[in-house]
Design an enzyme around this catalytic site. Structure first.
Site, mmCIF file in Angstrom:
data_model
loop_
_atom_site.group_PDB
_atom_site.id
_atom_site.type_symbol
_atom_site.label_atom_id
_atom_site.label_comp_id
_atom_site.label_asym_id
_atom_site.label_seq_id
_atom_site.Cartn_x
_atom_site.Cartn_y
_atom_site.Cartn_z
ATOM 1 C CB CYS A 1 44.765 38.969 40.488
ATOM 2 S SG CYS A 1 44.220 38.094 41.600
ATOM 3 C CB CYS B 1 45.624 41.312 43.542
ATOM 4 S SG CYS B 1 46.305 39.543 44.012
#
Length: 147
Positions: free
Chosen positions: A55, A58
């Site tokens: 991600c 993230c």
């Protein structure tokens, strides 16, 4: 003189390794084997980050979660945790994670709040402290009501 410096460095490394000197507060990785038991710890709030390695959002957090762990050091009733949803899918399904990163606070095994504010240490810490205090007060009122 050099041998004394080496000896002191050796002692420092031993103390650091044994956790006697803490360099950073611990961010605890939770798995399907540990998640439920940990978030059910009595009188303890768990502020948990749910992410996946691929991600972009993230990855953009960088060391924010570890820095939050360091900032929360000394807050005895609040633990900072993280779950890798790519390897702990049952946990993420159990707590209804559909996007990354997701930040949730649990108290006595129950989800009490989902964080959706700014991604900076001051905001995250204020949220965790405030929500943990509210959850603890509610738990105490519930406990008092049972008497």
């Amino acid at each position: 003189m050099r041998s004394i410096s080496c000896f002191l460095l050796f002692i420092f490394i031993i103390l650091l390794h044994d956790g006697i000197i803490a360099s950073r507060a611990e961010v605890i990785t939770l798995t399907p084997d540990t998640f439920t038991d940990k978030v059910k710890e009595k009188d303890t709030a768990w502020f948990v980050k749910f992410c996946v390695p691929w991600c972009k959002h993230c990855k953009n957090l960088g060391s924010l979660w570890e820095d939050l762990g360091a900032a929360m050091e000394g807050e005895d009733e609040i633990e900072i945790g993280q779950v890798d949803c790519s390897t702990s899918k049952p946990v993420c399904t159990q707590v209804d994670i559909h996007s990354y990163p997701t930040f949730k606070l649990f108290y006595d095994g129950e989800e009490v709040a989902k964080y959706q504010g700014p991604r900076d240490i001051e905001s995250l810490k204020a949220f965790a402290l405030n929500e943990a205090e509210k959850a603890a007060s509610k738990a105490q009122l519930d406990k008092d009501g049972e008497l």
